[in-house]
Design a protein around this motif. Structure first.
Motif, PDB file in Angstrom:
ATOM      1  N   GLY A  54       5.538   7.396   8.946  1.00  0.00           N
ATOM      2  CA  GLY A  54       4.279   6.674   9.002  1.00  0.00           C
ATOM      3  C   GLY A  54       3.121   7.570   8.769  1.00  0.00           C
ATOM      4  O   GLY A  54       1.969   7.046   8.590  1.00  0.00           O
ATOM      5  N   GLY A  55       3.263   8.739   8.352  1.00  0.00           N
ATOM      6  CA  GLY A  55       2.336   9.655   8.174  1.00  0.00           C
ATOM      7  C   GLY A  55       2.242  10.419   6.707  1.00  0.00           C
ATOM      8  O   GLY A  55       3.236  10.170   6.042  1.00  0.00           O
ATOM      9  N   THR A  56       1.161  10.697   6.498  1.00  0.00           N
ATOM     10  CA  THR A  56       1.013  11.235   4.950  1.00  0.00           C
ATOM     11  C   THR A  56       0.768  12.975   4.804  1.00  0.00           C
ATOM     12  O   THR A  56       0.865  13.368   3.805  1.00  0.00           O
ATOM     13  CB  THR A  56      -0.234  10.594   4.178  1.00  0.00           C
ATOM     14  OG1 THR A  56      -1.559  10.719   4.842  1.00  0.00           O
ATOM     15  CG2 THR A  56       0.153   9.207   4.197  1.00  0.00           C
ATOM     16  N   ASP A  57       0.466  13.415   6.253  1.00  0.00           N
ATOM     17  CA  ASP A  57       0.143  14.912   6.119  1.00  0.00           C
ATOM     18  C   ASP A  57       1.444  15.582   6.347  1.00  0.00           C
ATOM     19  O   ASP A  57       2.305  15.169   7.019  1.00  0.00           O
ATOM     20  CB  ASP A  57      -0.638  15.156   7.342  1.00  0.00           C
ATOM     21  CG  ASP A  57      -2.104  14.675   7.358  1.00  0.00           C
ATOM     22  OD1 ASP A  57      -2.756  14.499   6.237  1.00  0.00           O
ATOM     23  OD2 ASP A  57      -2.753  14.558   8.326  1.00  0.00           O
ATOM     24  N   THR A  58       1.494  16.875   5.336  1.00  0.00           N
ATOM     25  CA  THR A  58       2.702  17.448   5.238  1.00  0.00           C
ATOM     26  C   THR A  58       2.437  18.618   6.544  1.00  0.00           C
ATOM     27  O   THR A  58       1.607  19.349   6.553  1.00  0.00           O
ATOM     28  CB  THR A  58       2.910  18.302   4.030  1.00  0.00           C
ATOM     29  OG1 THR A  58       3.185  17.239   3.014  1.00  0.00           O
ATOM     30  CG2 THR A  58       4.053  18.860   4.005  1.00  0.00           C
ATOM     31  N   LEU A  59       3.853  18.504   7.407  1.00  0.00           N
ATOM     32  CA  LEU A  59       3.555  19.442   8.658  1.00  0.00           C
ATOM     33  C   LEU A  59       4.486  20.501   8.169  1.00  0.00           C
ATOM     34  O   LEU A  59       5.574  20.514   7.757  1.00  0.00           O
ATOM     35  CB  LEU A  59       4.093  18.668   9.764  1.00  0.00           C
ATOM     36  CG  LEU A  59       3.212  17.659  10.281  1.00  0.00           C
ATOM     37  CD1 LEU A  59       3.838  16.884  11.591  1.00  0.00           C
ATOM     38  CD2 LEU A  59       1.978  18.041  10.427  1.00  0.00           C
ATOM     39  N   HIS A  60       4.079  21.972   8.345  1.00  0.00           N
ATOM     40  CA  HIS A  60       5.072  23.036   7.858  1.00  0.00           C
ATOM     41  C   HIS A  60       5.304  23.811   9.410  1.00  0.00           C
ATOM     42  O   HIS A  60       4.445  23.874  10.524  1.00  0.00           O
ATOM     43  CB  HIS A  60       4.016  24.240   7.446  1.00  0.00           C
ATOM     44  CG  HIS A  60       3.587  23.768   6.016  1.00  0.00           C
ATOM     45  ND1 HIS A  60       4.316  23.831   4.995  1.00  0.00           N
ATOM     46  CD2 HIS A  60       2.606  22.904   5.583  1.00  0.00           C
ATOM     47  CE1 HIS A  60       3.640  23.288   3.903  1.00  0.00           C
ATOM     48  NE2 HIS A  60       2.576  22.638   4.477  1.00  0.00           N
ATOM     49  N   VAL A  61       6.438  23.994   9.621  1.00  0.00           N
ATOM     50  CA  VAL A  61       7.032  24.697  10.839  1.00  0.00           C
ATOM     51  C   VAL A  61       7.886  25.789  10.489  1.00  0.00           C
ATOM     52  O   VAL A  61       8.462  26.087   9.314  1.00  0.00           O
ATOM     53  CB  VAL A  61       8.024  23.788  11.573  1.00  0.00           C
ATOM     54  CG1 VAL A  61       7.164  22.455  12.055  1.00  0.00           C
ATOM     55  CG2 VAL A  61       9.052  23.191  10.657  1.00  0.00           C
ATOM     56  N   ASN A  62       8.143  26.800  11.396  1.00  0.00           N
ATOM     57  CA  ASN A  62       8.834  28.020  11.451  1.00  0.00           C
ATOM     58  C   ASN A  62       9.934  27.708  12.550  1.00  0.00           C
ATOM     59  O   ASN A  62       9.837  28.177  13.668  1.00  0.00           O
ATOM     60  CB  ASN A  62       8.096  29.237  11.821  1.00  0.00           C
ATOM     61  CG  ASN A  62       8.872  30.374  11.698  1.00  0.00           C
ATOM     62  OD1 ASN A  62      10.078  30.505  11.204  1.00  0.00           O
ATOM     63  ND2 ASN A  62       8.384  31.437  12.127  1.00  0.00           N
ATOM     64  N   VAL A  63      11.220  27.238  12.029  1.00  0.00           N
ATOM     65  CA  VAL A  63      12.057  26.775  12.900  1.00  0.00           C
ATOM     66  C   VAL A  63      13.512  27.476  12.420  1.00  0.00           C
ATOM     67  O   VAL A  63      14.002  27.348  11.400  1.00  0.00           O
ATOM     68  CB  VAL A  63      12.250  25.215  13.110  1.00  0.00           C
ATOM     69  CG1 VAL A  63      13.418  24.948  14.051  1.00  0.00           C
ATOM     70  CG2 VAL A  63      10.982  24.608  13.728  1.00  0.00           C
ATOM     71  N   ARG A  64      14.226  27.887  13.373  1.00  0.00           N
ATOM     72  CA  ARG A  64      15.695  28.349  13.231  1.00  0.00           C
ATOM     73  C   ARG A  64      16.487  27.189  13.493  1.00  0.00           C
ATOM     74  O   ARG A  64      16.285  26.502  14.522  1.00  0.00           O
ATOM     75  CB  ARG A  64      16.097  29.605  14.134  1.00  0.00           C
ATOM     76  CG  ARG A  64      17.540  29.976  13.658  1.00  0.00           C
ATOM     77  CD  ARG A  64      18.104  31.012  14.476  1.00  0.00           C
ATOM     78  NE  ARG A  64      19.174  31.563  14.024  1.00  0.00           N
ATOM     79  CZ  ARG A  64      19.707  32.617  14.367  1.00  0.00           C
ATOM     80  NH1 ARG A  64      19.247  33.535  15.454  1.00  0.00           N
ATOM     81  NH2 ARG A  64      20.837  33.257  13.774  1.00  0.00           N
ATOM     82  N   VAL A  65      17.531  26.971  12.513  1.00  0.00           N
ATOM     83  CA  VAL A  65      18.256  25.548  12.793  1.00  0.00           C
ATOM     84  C   VAL A  65      19.757  26.150  13.254  1.00  0.00           C
ATOM     85  O   VAL A  65      20.425  26.883  12.218  1.00  0.00           O
ATOM     86  CB  VAL A  65      18.455  25.061  11.490  1.00  0.00           C
ATOM     87  CG1 VAL A  65      19.334  23.636  11.711  1.00  0.00           C
ATOM     88  CG2 VAL A  65      17.074  24.344  11.136  1.00  0.00           C
TER      89      VAL A  65
END
Length: 817
Positions: free
Chosen positions: A622-633
């Motif tokens: 439901g959002g339009t803003d792109t979120l940037h994360v620094n995550v190890r998977v």
């Protein structure tokens, strides 16, 4: 106290005494400084402290009743040994101060921060300090503010010393003038050429003579009409009484001084005079005549009036209202058409914006303009600039000057506590401006006040931004805390991985190799082998161990909610989305996310996971803003993902991204040599949890354990042992305590009937636990805790085995927890 005596103590004390500030009355400007320190640093106590040989004396204070303390217990005596800010976060924890009476008794100091007051010759004579009764720290903004206030207090001390010296010079000058007047050799020439009004009176106060300079100053063309007239009668009102007392005092051989008002005789212009009346002594030392010397102080009086008017107009306001009031009052006081106060808008000081702009009889819209080619350019460079005429001709590039017809300009820089130029004050007129010393004095005086207000405004803005950042961090921590609380409530089966077999040692080496990288890890193994424990071990050895490890069981989440759990959603994104929710990837920013049962992800979610792995970015539902994360998977599965790829249930490109560093967990049946160690570890763990002293296991039980194939792996072993500890009334587990092992097959079920039997057995155990917990599933007293399962795993098993709570009418009712 010897350790608190500085090497240059004698020079420091001489420097302190030179300021003549000790034991002087309170002064508003110093009180304002400590109030500002208390306000900015958010402390109940703030002090300006001066350290002499035996004590610390408080020139100004907020929140403190005492006026001085012995030097040997003063924290400020330590601060003046520093060249920078001296901070004691917790005095009770500091060996230097934990026994200090100021810490143990009133005012009960726990936190202290003091900035030395350092004179131009480098002597530390005291501090500006803030005190709190609880341990704490100062923000960088508050530390800088304390440094600025220390500089401003030092400036006030320097100003006071300078004024004292000027007063001494002035007094000395008057004494020399008096001596010269008594010298017959210079009498006539000095008297006649002086611009002061010098009069000789008889002992009754009648005019005998007046110098030419004095007559010109008073606009008296002919002295004869006033000769022998009463000098006292020249004055009116209260000034006449004061003049009479001055004459009487001089007749008695004393010198009297007063300020009086006497307008000029021709133009009737108002004028104020500083008057000294002294005796002229005869050879016997007795008063023979009187000498009255009047000096024109009109400009000074007008400056004082102007300063008073502007001060009263700006005293009760702050922020933008202060700058508006200041600008309007300056224009009115100095009689100019235009005035503005401006601040620099960039670090290179090439552009300014007006904070208040007065023109004619109203405020004009604020403007932002570059300084190049304007008369303000040199002012921002640190100069006082005055152009009495032809200003718009001198600066042809400044078009507004010509449009407004600006003829004259006066600008004064606004300098901060560190000497940095913050902005400037300028007054402009469409007529020629005659510069008096009082005009520059007024502008300089209020440039200092404007600097303090600008720095306060900037400090408030910095504090506002800091509070906003704190609020953002608080919200993030609360979200992480909520998740961790959920994790704590759900519990985890083990805290450590136990195993000495070669297969486990090889796995440990692989964990150590990959942990300190950010590479993606795929953990494979049968159910119950401890895949989540491996993920936790990788995280806790990694460089991300200070950040959260977020665990997601993909198989336990409904397909319709899995994207919301992983990526979050905006308010109103779907029915029931009543508020914005952060997803697990957002909570894991800077840390690690563990996706258990990753093979259960829908294909649509797999594509979004692939994007995060490749780009480290996503959008909430439901959002339009792109979120940037620094995550190890880190991912885990008990499925054969390669077979799922062939069946079209799993993306091959995602598999290749996940399978960069695979770790395979061996089933328990392939590492039976680890059973004794695992059993001992789990037995100790469950004994402590239940409060029992079960310390061993019989040889018969261990023999059966070694023969069993453990289809449920370590989880099955843990469940059996926890249940056995609960049932055991001895300190050794015996075969009669291992109820599940008796009913279970000694090998992996190979027929449909055996599978059904196992499911029925599992169903009975779950219902038994639910009944015992009154059908509460989660929480510390829930069935999931009793069975050693995650809450979501137990709910999935209940759905699979069709377990529902029945009320008295045989209708299904919801399960608690």
């Amino acid at each position: 106290m010897t350790d608190l005596i500085l090497k240059d103590e004698h020079a420091r004390l001489r420097s302190l005494l030179d300021y003549k500030i000790l034991d002087t009355p309170v002064a508003r400007e110093y009180d304002e400084a400590v109030f500002l320190a208390s306000y900015i640093c958010e402390t109940p106590i703030a002090v300006i402290s001066l350290i002499d040989a035996q004590r610390q004396w408080f020139k100004a204070k907020v929140g403190l009743s005492i006026t001085e303390t012995p030097r040997e217990i003063s924290l400020c005596a330590h601060a003046i040994q520093q060249s920078e800010l001296f901070v004691v976060p917790d005095a009770l924890a500091d060996p230097r101060f934990k026994a200090n009476p100021l810490v143990l008794e009133d005012p009960k100091i726990r936190f202290y921060a003091g900035m030395p007051l350092i004179t131009p010759d480098g002597a530390a004579i005291g501090t500006v300090c803030v005190i709190d009764r609880v341990p704490r720290e100062l923000s960088e903004t508050q530390q800088n503010a304390l440094r600025v206030l220390s500089h401003q207090v030092m400036t006030l001390l320097e100003l006071g010393r300078t004024q004292e010296k000027l007063a001494g010079i002035t007094a000395s000058s008057l004494e020399r003038e008096h001596a010269l007047r008594q010298s017959e050799q210079f009498k006539a020439r000095i008297i006649e050429s002086s611009t002061d009004c010098i009069k000789v009176l008889d002992l009754e106060g009648r005019l005998l003579s007046m110098n030419a300079g004095g007559m010109a100053a008073l606009e008296i063309c002919d002295f004869m009409p006033v000769k022998n007239a009463s000098w006292i009668d020249f004055w009116s009102g209260q000034d006449r009484e004061t003049a009479a007392m001055a004459v009487e005092s001089a007749r008695q051989g004393k010198t009297a001084r007063f300020n009086g008002y006497f307008p000029l005789t021709q133009s009737h212009k108002p004028a104020w005079w500083d008057v000294v009346v002294s005796p002229i002594l005869n050879e016997d030392g007795n008063p023979e005549k009187l000498l009255a010397v009047s000096r024109d102080i009109t400009e000074r009086k007008q400056a004082e009036g102007s300063l008073r008017a502007v001060t009263e107009a700006t005293a009760a306001v702050t922020g933008i209202e202060f700058f508006r009031s200041l600008t309007e009052c300056l224009a009115a006081t100095l009689g100019v058409r235009y005035a503005f106060t401006a601040e620099c808008t960039n670090s290179s000081n090439t552009e300014v914006s007006t904070l208040a702009y007065w023109g004619g009889n109203q405020f004009l819209d604020n403007v932002t303009f570059p300084l190049k080619g304007t008369p303000c350019e040199k002012v921002i460079g640190g100069e006082v600039c005055f152009y009495p005429r032809d200003t718009w001709h001198l600066f042809p590039e400044d078009k507004p000057l010509k449009e407004l017809g600006i003829e004259s300009y006066l600008g004064v820089p606004i300098s901060g506590g560190s000497g940095k130029i913050l902005g400037h004050i300028a007054v402009l007129d469409d007529r020629e401006m005659k510069l008096g010393s009082h005009q520059v004095l007024i502008l300089k005086t209020f440039a200092v006040r404007a600097a303090a207000e600008l720095e306060r405004k900037r400090a408030e803005e910095a504090l506002r931004l800091s509070y906003a950042e704190l609020e953002r961090l608080k919200n993030k921590i609360q979200a992480e805390h909520l998740y961790l609380q959920e994790e704590i409530q759900s519990g985890s089966n083990f805290q450590e991985i136990v195993g000495s077999s070669e297969k486990m040692q090889k796995m440990f080496r692989n964990i150590d190799r990959v942990a300190r990288t950010d590479s993606t890890v795929l953990i494979t193994g049968e159910t119950g082998t401890g895949k989540e424990l491996v993920a936790r071990a990788i995280h806790h050895v990694s460089n991300r161990k200070e950040r959260p490890l977020i665990v997601v069981n993909c198989g336990a989440l409904p397909a319709g909610l899995i994207e919301s759990e992983l990526f979050g959603h905006e308010k109103g994104a779907f029915t029931g989305a009543t508020a914005r929710r952060k997803g697990r990837f957002e909570l894991a920013d800077g840390g690690t996310i563990f996706l258990d049962e990753v093979g259960e992800l829908p294909l649509e979610t797999q594509s979004k996971l692939l994007r995060i792995l490749q780009e480290q970015e996503f959008e909430r539902i439901g959002g339009t803003d792109t979120l940037h994360v620094n995550v190890r998977v880190i991912t885990a599965t008990n499925r054969n993902l390669e077979e799922s790829i062939r069946n079209g249930a799993f993306r091959s490109d995602l598999f290749y991204r996940l399978n960069i560093f695979p770790i395979s967990l061996p089933p328990l049946r392939e590492r039976r040599e680890d059973l004794p160690g695992l059993t001992a570890y789990l037995l100790s763990k469950f004994s402590k949890r239940t409060g029992k002293r079960v310390t061993g296991i019989s040889q018969e039980v261990m023999k059966e354990f070694m023969a069993y194939d453990w289809p449920g792996n370590v989880r099955e072993l843990a469940n059996i042992l926890e249940r056995a500890v609960i049932l055991c009334d001895d300190n050794v587990l015996r075969p009669e305590n291992i109820s599940l092992l008796k009913s279970a097959s000694k090998s992996t079920p190979s027929s449909g009937d055996e599978v059904v039997q196992l499911q029925e057995s599992e169903r009975r155990e779950i219902i038994k636990a639910l009944t015992k917990t009154n059908w509460v599933v989660g929480g510390p007293n829930g069935a999931a805790k009793l069975l050693g399962l995650n809450r979501t795993t137990l709910i999935a098993k209940m759905k699979k085995l069709s377990i529902q709570k029945e009320d008295g009418s045989n209708k299904s009712v919801p399960i608690a927890g």
